[in-house]
Design an enzyme around this catalytic site. Structure first.
Site, PDB file in Angstrom:
ATOM      1  N   ASP A 126       0.863  -1.182   0.000  1.00 40.96           N
ATOM      2  CA  ASP A 126       0.000   0.000   0.000  1.00 40.96           C
ATOM      3  C   ASP A 126       0.896   1.227   0.000  1.00 40.96           C
ATOM      4  OD1 ASP A 126      -1.920  -1.939   0.398  1.00 40.96           O
ATOM      5  OD2 ASP A 126      -2.933  -0.875   2.028  1.00 40.96           O
ATOM      6  N   ASP A 169     -15.515  -3.591   0.388  1.00 47.63           N
ATOM      7  CA  ASP A 169     -14.909  -3.234   1.670  1.00 47.63           C
ATOM      8  C   ASP A 169     -16.045  -3.019   2.650  1.00 47.63           C
ATOM      9  OD1 ASP A 169     -12.515  -3.270   0.254  1.00 47.63           O
ATOM     10  OD2 ASP A 169     -12.568  -1.136  -0.161  1.00 47.63           O
TER      11      ASP A 169
HETATM   12  O1  LIG Z   1      -6.012  -1.307   1.397  1.00 45.48           O
HETATM   13  C1  LIG Z   1      -6.249  -0.539   2.335  1.00 45.48           C
HETATM   14  O2  LIG Z   1      -5.691  -0.648   3.456  1.00 45.48           O
HETATM   15  C2  LIG Z   1      -7.236   0.581   2.127  1.00 45.48           C
HETATM   16  C3  LIG Z   1      -7.493   1.430   3.171  1.00 45.48           C
HETATM   17  C4  LIG Z   1      -8.376   2.469   2.998  1.00 45.48           C
HETATM   18  C5  LIG Z   1      -8.982   2.632   1.793  1.00 45.48           C
HETATM   19  C6  LIG Z   1      -8.741   1.791   0.732  1.00 45.48           C
HETATM   20  C7  LIG Z   1      -7.873   0.750   0.881  1.00 45.48           C
HETATM   21  N1  LIG Z   1      -7.555  -0.135  -0.114  1.00 45.48           N
HETATM   22  C8  LIG Z   1      -8.204  -0.480  -1.297  1.00 45.48           C
HETATM   23  O3  LIG Z   1      -8.454   0.626  -2.170  1.00 45.48           O
HETATM   24  C9  LIG Z   1      -9.396   0.172  -3.093  1.00 45.48           C
HETATM   25  C10 LIG Z   1     -10.544   1.121  -3.198  1.00 45.48           C
HETATM   26  O4  LIG Z   1     -10.185   2.256  -3.879  1.00 45.48           O
HETATM   27  P1  LIG Z   1     -11.344   3.077  -4.622  1.00 45.48           P
HETATM   28  O5  LIG Z   1     -12.471   3.150  -3.647  1.00 45.48           O
HETATM   29  O6  LIG Z   1     -11.676   2.279  -5.840  1.00 45.48           O
HETATM   30  O7  LIG Z   1     -10.713   4.381  -4.883  1.00 45.48           O
HETATM   31  C11 LIG Z   1      -9.971  -1.141  -2.597  1.00 45.48           C
HETATM   32  O8  LIG Z   1      -9.356  -2.214  -3.273  1.00 45.48           O
HETATM   33  C12 LIG Z   1      -9.562  -1.105  -1.137  1.00 45.48           C
HETATM   34  O9  LIG Z   1      -9.544  -2.409  -0.592  1.00 45.48           O
END
Ligand SMILES: O=C(O)c1ccccc1N[C@@H]1O[C@H](COP(=O)(O)O)[C@@H](O)[C@H]1O
Length: 243
Positions: free
Chosen positions: A13, A132
């Site tokens: 990340d 999520d």
């Molecule tokens: O992976 C993480 O720890 C995380 C924490 C907070 C927000 C998102 C996170 N990860 C991943 O990001 C994508 C979502 O991004 P978007 O909403 O499409 O912009 C998803 O895979 C989350 O698991």
């Protein structure tokens, strides 16, 4: 024919150019682990077949690390799953152009469902939807906004032909308290699509427990904090899931 084994996706990340881990995905809770390219190359050297690469700034809306994430993806010889801030034609085209194997859409599937359905129709298996969840409520925008009911959304995405789901229990993410096996079983019962589990893995026993769910539809597991905290090595983890 040999039975399928659990795929492991070590996570990198990226926030502000650094590899980080968050707790419960909360912005500001990050621990930094240095260069994300070095981390990704280390997982590759250890035998990973996949890298789960997240642009956290793009997910939170605090900027982006697109150039760096593209550089890391291009440097990998292994499959890359790219996440974070992929929400419109331009960000999707840029993400797919990195040569990644697939992308995860999170917020877009909640806020612009027609656009997400079009992406699924156009790109098939190269699109996974990141679900999520807290309880059974979906979260978007860096897990700060509410996006409806998990099972209603799952049914809609199934009907639109979604190939795969990446299911993260936000309450478990970054906590080293074990995956939410009940949630994963419930999601597998609700869809015939493969599920990648994310959040909470803390031990080799957790990987054994997830391997037991492969016949139900759990295809893979994202491992983050446990690897960075050295709860086990990636080599040990790969040996456990291949046994
Ligand atoms: O992976 C993480 O720890 C995380 C924490 C907070 C927000 C998102 C996170 N990860 C991943 O990001 C994508 C979502 O991004 P978007 O909403 O499409 O912009 C998803 O895979 C989350 O698991």
């Amino acid at each position: 024919m040999t039975a399928p084994t659990l795929e492991l996706l070590p996570a990198v990340d990226v926030r502000d150019g650094q590899a980080v881990r968050l707790v419960h995905g909360v912005s500001g809770s990050e621990t930094s682990y240095g260069s994300p390219l070095d981390a990704a190359l280390a997982w590759q050297r250890s035998g990973a077949e996949w890298l789960h690469l997240v642009d956290l700034d793009a997910a939170f809306g605090t900027g982006d690390n697109r150039a760096l994430v593209a550089e890391i993806t291009r440097a990998m010889d292994i499959k890359v799953e790219l996440s974070g801030g992929i929400r419109d034609d331009a960000s999707l085209a840029a993400a797919l152009a990195t040569g990644c194997t697939r992308v995860n859409l999170g917020t877009a599937a909640l806020e612009t469902p027609e656009w997400a359905a079009k992406a699924i129709a156009e790109h098939g298996d190269r699109i996974a939807i990141g679900l999520d969840v807290r309880g059974t409520t979906l979260k978007g925008r860096g897990w700060t906004s509410e996006g409806g009911d998990l099972y209603e959304t799952l049914a809609r995405l199934d009907s639109e032909g979604c190939a795969r789901y990446v299911v993260t229990d936000i309450g478990k993410d970054g906590t080293l308290t074990g995956p939410n096996l009940e949630l994963l079983k419930n999601v597998c019962a609700a869809t015939d699509r493969p599920v990648v589990a994310s959040g909470g893995i803390s031990s080799l026993d957790d990987l054994r427990a997830l391997s037991d769910l492969v016949p139900l539809g759990v295809e893979g597991a994202i491992v983050g904090k446990a690897l960075y905290a050295k709860a086990f090595t990636l080599e040990e983890a790969l040996k456990v899931v291949s046994a």
